[in-house]
Design an enzyme around this catalytic site. Structure first.
Site, PDB file in Angstrom:
ATOM      1  CE  LYS A 170      -4.246  -1.422   2.388  1.00 41.58           C
ATOM      2  NZ  LYS A 170      -5.233  -1.012   3.408  1.00 41.58           N
TER       3      LYS A 170
ATOM      4  CG  ASP B  65     -10.531  -0.678   6.147  1.00 37.34           C
ATOM      5  OD1 ASP B  65      -9.604  -1.364   6.616  1.00 37.34           O
ATOM      6  OD2 ASP B  65     -11.683  -1.130   5.989  1.00 37.34           O
TER       7      ASP B  65
HETATM    8  P1  IMP Z   1      -7.327  -3.646   4.399  1.00 33.24           P
HETATM    9  O1  IMP Z   1      -8.201  -3.800   5.608  1.00 33.24           O
HETATM   10  O2  IMP Z   1      -7.462  -2.307   3.758  1.00 33.24           O
HETATM   11  O3  IMP Z   1      -5.902  -4.007   4.638  1.00 33.24           O
HETATM   12  O4  IMP Z   1      -7.846  -4.641   3.302  1.00 33.24           O
HETATM   13  C1  IMP Z   1      -8.780  -5.659   3.518  1.00 33.24           C
HETATM   14  C2  IMP Z   1      -8.368  -6.895   2.766  1.00 33.24           C
HETATM   15  O5  IMP Z   1      -8.431  -6.631   1.387  1.00 33.24           O
HETATM   16  C3  IMP Z   1      -6.955  -7.360   3.101  1.00 33.24           C
HETATM   17  O6  IMP Z   1      -6.937  -8.762   3.170  1.00 33.24           O
HETATM   18  C4  IMP Z   1      -6.146  -6.883   1.929  1.00 33.24           C
HETATM   19  O7  IMP Z   1      -5.106  -7.794   1.638  1.00 33.24           O
HETATM   20  C5  IMP Z   1      -7.168  -6.850   0.800  1.00 33.24           C
HETATM   21  N1  IMP Z   1      -6.864  -5.718  -0.071  1.00 33.24           N
HETATM   22  C6  IMP Z   1      -6.882  -4.408   0.244  1.00 33.24           C
HETATM   23  N2  IMP Z   1      -6.496  -3.668  -0.801  1.00 33.24           N
HETATM   24  C7  IMP Z   1      -6.219  -4.540  -1.789  1.00 33.24           C
HETATM   25  C8  IMP Z   1      -5.729  -4.378  -3.110  1.00 33.24           C
HETATM   26  O8  IMP Z   1      -5.435  -3.277  -3.601  1.00 33.24           O
HETATM   27  N3  IMP Z   1      -5.565  -5.512  -3.808  1.00 33.24           N
HETATM   28  C9  IMP Z   1      -5.849  -6.735  -3.307  1.00 33.24           C
HETATM   29  N4  IMP Z   1      -6.281  -6.950  -2.088  1.00 33.24           N
HETATM   30  C10 IMP Z   1      -6.466  -5.847  -1.326  1.00 33.24           C
END
Ligand code: IMP
Length: 192
Positions: free
Chosen positions: A15, A74
């Site tokens: 990220k 998020d």
């Molecule tokens: P987070 O809470 O924003 O970290 O994301 C929630 C879930 O979605 C986590 O398991 C991340 O790995 C996945 N995720 C978030 N952004 C992306 C992305 O850009 N590509 C693929 N998976 C994502």
């Protein structure tokens, strides 16, 4: 030199790299700094609720500087055939089932429509604001590619023929939900 400092709170290197590439491309004299911190992600029914709650928790443990921006982001994957699941529960679902589990849930579904959503929550001088970005696309039938993270191997954005995991950062950034939310935040920052 504009000289504005924005601090991205995340433990996720991918990220950070994506946002860094965007900030460099915008060439806006913003200085992006990494607050490398793993914070407890609050559960909630919406990404905005989770982002705002998580930012509040982090800020209560940080001493913030006046006139600096602090943000976290998020994201969630919303799959039409699963009524928007895993959505705000994407983190937990990824940890427990992985992207392979999503393919299994969809094994008999022809409707592969899905979207990624991203919410940035940013703190500046006592106030919190949110910015949202979305990219529509589809869930592939097989996982493909080794780039990126999370559900990247199974998500093909509209307008592309390959998964996010088959793209480098610059290519992914042409589509990404995160670039869309962070770009809106940057526009706002440059105008404050
Ligand atoms: P987070 O809470 O924003 O970290 O994301 C929630 C879930 O979605 C986590 O398991 C991340 O790995 C996945 N995720 C978030 N952004 C992306 C992305 O850009 N590509 C693929 N998976 C994502």
């Amino acid at each position: 030199m504009n000289g504005k400092i924005i601090r991205f709170i995340t433990s996720n290197k991918h990220k950070f790299e994506e946002v860094k590439s965007l900030v460099e491309e915008r060439n806006s004299d913003l200085e992006l700094l990494w607050v490398k911190l793993k914070y407890p992600e609050l559960q909630g029914n919406s990404l905005a609720e989770i982002a705002i709650g998580s930012l509040g928790t982090v800020l209560s443990a940080l001493s913030t500087e006046e006139n600096e921006y602090y943000f976290l982001e998020d994201a969630g994957l919303f799959i039409k055939a699963l009524n928007g699941f895993p959505g705000p529960y994407s983190s937990y679902v990824f940890e427990t089932l992985g992207w392979e589990g999503i393919l299994s849930l969809l094994w008999n579904k022809d409707d592969r429509d899905a979207e990624f959503r991203s919410v940035c929550a940013v703190y500046f001088n006592g106030e919190i604001r949110t910015f949202t970005g979305t990219i529509k696309g589809r869930i592939s039938f097989q996982g493909k590619g080794n780039e990126g993270f999370g559900f990247d191997p199974i998500f093909v954005p509209d307008g592309a023929e390959k998964t996010f995991a088959e793209m480098n950062i610059e290519e992914k950034n042409n589509f990404s939900h995160r670039v869309r939310s962070v770009s809106l935040m940057i526009d706002w920052i440059l105008n404050t």
